[in-house]
Design a protein around this motif. Structure first.
Motif, PDB file in Angstrom:
ATOM      1  N   ILE A   1      43.098  79.484 -36.740  1.00 48.40           N
ATOM      2  CA  ILE A   1      42.274  79.626 -35.581  1.00 48.40           C
ATOM      3  C   ILE A   1      41.922  77.999 -34.956  1.00 48.40           C
ATOM      4  O   ILE A   1      41.500  77.263 -35.985  1.00 48.40           O
TER       5      ILE A   1
ATOM      6  N   VAL B   1      39.454  75.972 -33.493  1.00 46.15           N
ATOM      7  CA  VAL B   1      38.249  76.139 -32.817  1.00 46.15           C
ATOM      8  C   VAL B   1      38.221  75.346 -31.525  1.00 46.15           C
ATOM      9  O   VAL B   1      37.185  75.580 -30.455  1.00 46.15           O
ATOM     10  N   LYS B   2      38.668  74.244 -31.332  1.00 50.22           N
ATOM     11  CA  LYS B   2      38.798  73.420 -30.164  1.00 50.22           C
ATOM     12  C   LYS B   2      39.594  74.145 -29.006  1.00 50.22           C
ATOM     13  O   LYS B   2      39.246  73.691 -27.788  1.00 50.22           O
TER      14      LYS B   2
ATOM     15  N   TYR C   1      39.303  77.151 -27.101  1.00 55.04           N
ATOM     16  CA  TYR C   1      38.212  78.039 -27.183  1.00 55.04           C
ATOM     17  C   TYR C   1      37.537  77.992 -25.754  1.00 55.04           C
ATOM     18  O   TYR C   1      37.768  77.343 -24.854  1.00 55.04           O
TER      19      TYR C   1
ATOM     20  N   GLU D   1      34.806  80.146 -23.176  1.00 53.37           N
ATOM     21  CA  GLU D   1      33.504  80.975 -23.215  1.00 53.37           C
ATOM     22  C   GLU D   1      32.618  80.913 -21.634  1.00 53.37           C
ATOM     23  O   GLU D   1      32.720  79.811 -21.249  1.00 53.37           O
TER      24      GLU D   1
ATOM     25  N   ASP E   1      25.946  86.857 -35.677  1.00 50.40           N
ATOM     26  CA  ASP E   1      26.279  86.578 -34.236  1.00 50.40           C
ATOM     27  C   ASP E   1      26.974  87.436 -33.697  1.00 50.40           C
ATOM     28  O   ASP E   1      27.702  87.297 -32.684  1.00 50.40           O
TER      29      ASP E   1
ATOM     30  N   SER F   1      31.604  85.218 -27.743  1.00 56.14           N
ATOM     31  CA  SER F   1      32.302  84.275 -28.616  1.00 56.14           C
ATOM     32  C   SER F   1      32.026  84.751 -30.118  1.00 56.14           C
ATOM     33  O   SER F   1      33.075  84.757 -30.797  1.00 56.14           O
ATOM     34  N   GLY F   2      30.553  85.444 -30.538  1.00 54.35           N
ATOM     35  CA  GLY F   2      30.717  85.567 -31.952  1.00 54.35           C
ATOM     36  C   GLY F   2      31.628  86.722 -32.349  1.00 54.35           C
ATOM     37  O   GLY F   2      32.406  86.749 -33.306  1.00 54.35           O
TER      38      GLY F   2
ATOM     39  N   PHE G   1      35.262  85.436 -32.314  1.00 55.65           N
ATOM     40  CA  PHE G   1      35.413  84.756 -33.692  1.00 55.65           C
ATOM     41  C   PHE G   1      35.736  85.975 -34.912  1.00 55.65           C
ATOM     42  O   PHE G   1      36.736  85.861 -35.663  1.00 55.65           O
TER      43      PHE G   1
ATOM     44  N   ASN H   1      30.487  75.028 -27.114  1.00 58.61           N
ATOM     45  CA  ASN H   1      31.345  75.893 -27.882  1.00 58.61           C
ATOM     46  C   ASN H   1      30.523  76.815 -29.137  1.00 58.61           C
ATOM     47  O   ASN H   1      30.231  76.283 -30.164  1.00 58.61           O
TER      48      ASN H   1
ATOM     49  N   ILE I   1      31.493  79.024 -31.006  1.00 55.47           N
ATOM     50  CA  ILE I   1      32.184  79.102 -32.473  1.00 55.47           C
ATOM     51  C   ILE I   1      31.981  77.755 -33.177  1.00 55.47           C
ATOM     52  O   ILE I   1      31.513  77.997 -34.448  1.00 55.47           O
TER      53      ILE I   1
ATOM     54  N   ALA J   1      32.806  70.081 -35.754  1.00 55.79           N
ATOM     55  CA  ALA J   1      32.974  71.421 -36.031  1.00 55.79           C
ATOM     56  C   ALA J   1      34.277  72.009 -34.823  1.00 55.79           C
ATOM     57  O   ALA J   1      34.788  72.953 -35.201  1.00 55.79           O
ATOM     58  N   THR J   2      34.035  71.227 -33.596  1.00 55.11           N
ATOM     59  CA  THR J   2      34.780  71.657 -32.631  1.00 55.11           C
ATOM     60  C   THR J   2      36.212  71.388 -32.756  1.00 55.11           C
ATOM     61  O   THR J   2      37.200  71.800 -32.233  1.00 55.11           O
ATOM     62  N   GLN J   3      36.624  70.549 -34.076  1.00 56.11           N
ATOM     63  CA  GLN J   3      37.858  70.257 -34.138  1.00 56.11           C
ATOM     64  C   GLN J   3      38.225  70.705 -35.569  1.00 56.11           C
ATOM     65  O   GLN J   3      39.445  70.666 -36.020  1.00 56.11           O
ATOM     66  N   VAL J   4      37.577  71.975 -35.934  1.00 62.22           N
ATOM     67  CA  VAL J   4      37.775  72.675 -37.448  1.00 62.22           C
ATOM     68  C   VAL J   4      38.944  73.616 -36.909  1.00 62.22           C
ATOM     69  O   VAL J   4      38.965  74.010 -35.852  1.00 62.22           O
TER      70      VAL J   4
END
Lengths: 201, 639
Positions: free
Chosen positions: A63, A65-66, A68, A70, A177, A182-183, A186, B3, B5, B31-34
């Motif tokens: 996954i 995260v970047k 993303y 929303e 969440d 978005s919750g 995920f 973000n 998430i 965290a945004t890069q995780v």
């Protein structure tokens, strides 16, 4: 005369739509998945409106995260004629945007990725409904449903559905969440990773 | 676009070190890069010798086990669960991973790119310290009590027997170092350095370090003619001085030297150049500090030229064992390290004896250790037990050859005695003509013990069946082992005897769940941990391993581990026995180190309540394993 005008409109699709379609031109195997969820005003996709869309990408079983997405949609009476179609409102950094803009951005974001969602048909219909108001075709992406994946894994009959909550309990996924787009996206992404591995997709 | 998430991941991370040292915004940015990874059970994150990843990992849910390979077995050395950090190695070292990380259950991991995190490490001393400590102090989270002593350092390489367990001790340094003033002449300073036999001198002003002059400065600036020798110190001294605080670990000292490319560190009260000089650390101090490293000890064995050298090594080993126990290094690893060093010492003693005799051995032979050394469980200085097997030779040469080996054994056992392994009171040594003979004679000897097990034969079996090659030909060992299996296979009578012997000491709790203590003699009221707790386990492991014909596993702990593998139905019991054995061995070793004796008798009055409970907990596996032996070998009528 009339006929010609009609044809012209039919041919002259907005730019974003062409860009979106161009993503599907090469037939290479796609390995980006976008897990998404739409929150809506209700469960009737004909009448109800999208409230927000949340999404996150999965590449190579990770996954990202970047990668993303929303958006939150302004709730007002929908007037397609009042909305300039050619990708304006682009600088809108406001918290909420109109539905059309949300759809434009969403398609720009997903490109040719395989869409994934829980009970994904409903979300796809919501988006198709929004597209049809713009006189555009249906969404072109492949899509996968985590509920259907679970049915397949457990050889469940087609009528037997599991909610996202139930599957989270089964697969021990933390549910904080829940019920934000978005919750849920995920959580669905985590669920998708687990199911994908178990089904050896 | 916020973000959510990433926000959610940040909310998780910020509860755990080192993220607690960062602002919420920084945690969010990270965290945004995780990347979020899912691992099914038994899937491997990285393996020993894998190239390091671009990420380190935080466990979100599930559990990752860290394993090292020791004697070709995977040994779990730590479990990481929610919030624990894995894979810090790329921060500090360029080489490959030294551990295997494997999911023990379904696990979700957050992968954080090293590149993203690095700036925070260099900006934030707390984070650097936390990572260094986590990486270096052998504990995953040095600040959490419950993890105290758990191994994590991905620096440890047990399989190569060069553990760096000493690496994280505070380094010893020169206190009150020789200093000079900025206006002293270089010539005088050089003289001072020669007089004190030092390689560097700190230049101070009101006891604060303002510069340093080292051999290198004298070489590159004076000897090359760049400066005359009658100038002031301040003209050639190097500034600023790299300063550190006290209680630096060897690892940290080394990192500092590499980082600043210097050979000396100045210790000051608060670690900055604005406080008083306390001492100096040189590269030499690091070399000295590492001298207790097992790898170094083995090398030293190979270079030892007499019993005194070997004795020093054995003393260092004792120190090493003591320090390792203090640091809660698992005792089974300690056993194998100590086993290697004990073997290396004996080996060198044999080589030296052969040199002394002046003629090479007339035939191939094997020098065997037995008893605790044979099982690689000899942590304390106990007496020596050994024997020699030599090749079968024609009858007329037999006596000559035997006398050579007896002479050899005489010398070796004497050397070992000087090193500190006392002569065996029962004369179970290769210098005894009875225990120095040819392969065929040994086979006959073992057959006799096995087939006529009477009480004496069984006693001998329990001593001679735990053997380990120290020096010489491995082929003999295999032949003896094969011979033993040939004779013991389906030999019900033999196993009945051995079984009866193995259960002769029942679990050591009396009727009222009190410890059985010695009733008379000088050890009255103390608990004989060797006879009442360790021996029953050692005997049981030997018996069952022999019955299963397991080869090359002579160590009690490993025997039980192997049995757990071979008998899934009794897995829990065998594993409990393995653990109990380690606990008991730790008790005995600590007692022995404390009193500088064999540690055999524990004074119950000195044990804490917790220790007593720990000790008692070891007895139920003993009871279990003895039950199993009774049933398996049908000993009900026999005893």
């Amino acid at each position: 005369m009339n006929w010609n005008w009609f044809k012209k409109i039919a041919k002259d699709k907005p730019k974003f739509w062409e860009t979106y379609l161009s993503n599907f031109e090469d037939k290479e195997r796609r390995n980006r998945y976008v897990v998404f969820d739409c929150e809506s005003t209700g469960l009737d996709y004909k009448k109800d409106r999208i409230l927000s869309i949340g999404a996150v990408a999965i590449v190579d079983n990770v996954i990202e995260v970047k990668d993303y997405f929303e958006v939150f949609v302004i709730q007002e009476l929908f007037k397609p004629e009042s909305v300039p179609i050619h990708g304006i409102m682009r600088n809108g950094n406001e918290d909420k945007i109109v539905e059309v803009e949300a759809i434009i951005r969403f398609l720009e974001y997903v490109k040719d990725a395989t869409l994934v969602g829980h009970h994904v048909n409903f979300d796809i219909e919501l988006i198709n409904e929004a597209l049809s108001k713009l006189d555009l075709g249906k969404i072109k992406n492949d899509y996968m449903d985590t509920d259907a994946m679970y049915q397949k894994l457990k050889y469940l009959p087609y009528e037997e559905h599991r909610s996202l909550d139930e599957l989270c309990d089964i697969y021990k996924i933390r549910k904080s969440d829940r019920h934000t787009a978005s919750g849920d996206a995920f959580i669905t992404a985590l669920l998708f990773l687990k199911l994908k591995k178990k089904l050896e997709i | 676009m916020n973000n959510s998430i990433a926000q959610r991941i940040a909310d998780f991370l910020k509860h755990y070190e080192p993220f607690t040292y960062l602002s919420s915004d920084d945690v969010y940015t990270i965290a945004t890069q995780v990347k979020v990874l899912y691992f099914e059970k038994n899937k491997i994150l990285f393996q020993i010798n894998d190239k390091t990843h671009d990420n380190f990992y935080v466990v979100n849910s599930g559990e990752i086990g860290l394993n090292i390979t020791s004697d070709s077995d995977d040994v779990l050395i730590d479990k990481c669960d929610d919030g624990d950090i894995i894979g810090l190695r790329p921060f500090f070292a360029k080489d490959n991973y030294l551990m295997t990380a494997k999911a023990r259950e379904e696990t979700i991991l957050y992968a954080i790119p090293i590149e993203i995190f690095k700036p925070y490490v260099s900006q934030n001393q707390d984070i650097l310290n936390f990572l260094l400590e986590s990486f270096a102090s052998n504990t995953r989270n040095p600040h959490s009590k419950e993890n105290k002593g758990k191994l994590i350092s991905e620096n440890v390489i047990y399989n190569e027997q060069t553990t760096e367990i000493q690496y994280y001790q505070p380094i010893k340094y020169t206190k009150n170092p020789i200093t000079s003033k900025a206006n002293h002449l270089i010539k005088d300073i050089a003289k001072k350095m020669v007089d004190h036999k030092i390689g560097s001198i700190i230049v101070e002003k009101s006891n604060l370090p303002i510069g340093i002059i080292t051999d290198k400065d004298l070489r590159s600036k004076i000897a090359t003619g760049l400066f005359p020798i009658d100038i002031d110190a301040k003209q050639i001294m190097s500034t600023p001085v790299i300063t550190v605080a006290e209680n630096l670990s060897i690892a940290e000292a080394q990192i500092m030297m590499l980082k600043y490319n210097v050979g000396h560190l100045c210790v000051t009260i608060d670690g900055t150049i604005h406080s008083e000089i306390k001492g100096i650390i040189s590269e030499h101090d690091i070399v000295v500090a590492q001298a207790n490293n097992p790898g170094v000890l083995i090398k030293q064995c190979k270079r030892a030229s007499n019993s005194t050298d070997l004795r020093i090594i054995r003393e260092k080993l004792t120190e090493l064992i003591q320090q390792s126990l203090d640091k809660n290094i698992p005792i089974n690893h300690l056993c194998s390290i100590a086993g290697e060093i004990n073997t290396a010492i004996s080996k060198r003693a044999i080589e030296l004896a052969i040199e002394k005799i002046g003629t090479p051995p007339p035939t191939r032979f094997s020098w065997m250790a037995m008893g605790s050394q044979g099982r690689k469980e000899q942590l304390l200085m106990t007496d020596q037990d050994n024997f020699i097997i030599f090749e079968d030779v024609p009858d007329k040469e037999y006596e000559n050859i035997k006398s050579y080996f007896l002479q050899l054994a005489e010398r070796v056992t004497k050397t070992l005695n000087k090193v500190g392994y006392e002569f065996c009171p029962a004369n179970m040594m290769a210098s005894n003509p009875q225990w120095c003979k040819s392969l065929t004679d040994w086979k006959k000897q073992f057959n006799l013990w096995i087939n006529a097990p009477g009480d004496n034969g069984i006693l001998m079996c329990s001593i001679f069946f735990d053997y380990d090659l120290v020096y010489g030909d491995e082929a003999f060992v295999d032949k003896i082992t094969q011979n033993i299996f040939d004779n013991t296979n389906k030999n019900g009578l033999f196993f009945a005897y051995l079984g009866a012997d193995a259960i002769k000491s029942p679990p050591p709790l009396g009727f009222f769940k009190q410890f059985i203590v010695e009733n008379d003699g000088e050890n009255k009221d103390s608990f004989d941990i060797k006879a009442r707790a360790l021996m029953p386990l050692i005997d049981a492991a030997r018996l069952l391993a022999l019955n299963k014909e397991t080869r090359n596993v002579n160590n009690t702990y490993l025997r039980f581990k192997k049995l757990a593998e071979l008998e899934p139905q009794n897995q829990d019991l065998h594993e409990a026995c393995a653990d109990a054995f380690l606990t008991l061995l730790t008790f005995r070793t600590e007692e022995g180190l404390l009193n500088e004796n064999s540690g055999r008798y524990l004074n119950l009055k000195e044990l804490s309540k917790l220790d007593k409970v720990k000790l008692k907990n070891c007895f139920s596996p003993i009871e279990g394993i003895q039950e199993l032996i009774k049933t398996r070998f049908q000993l009900t009528y026999f005893t």
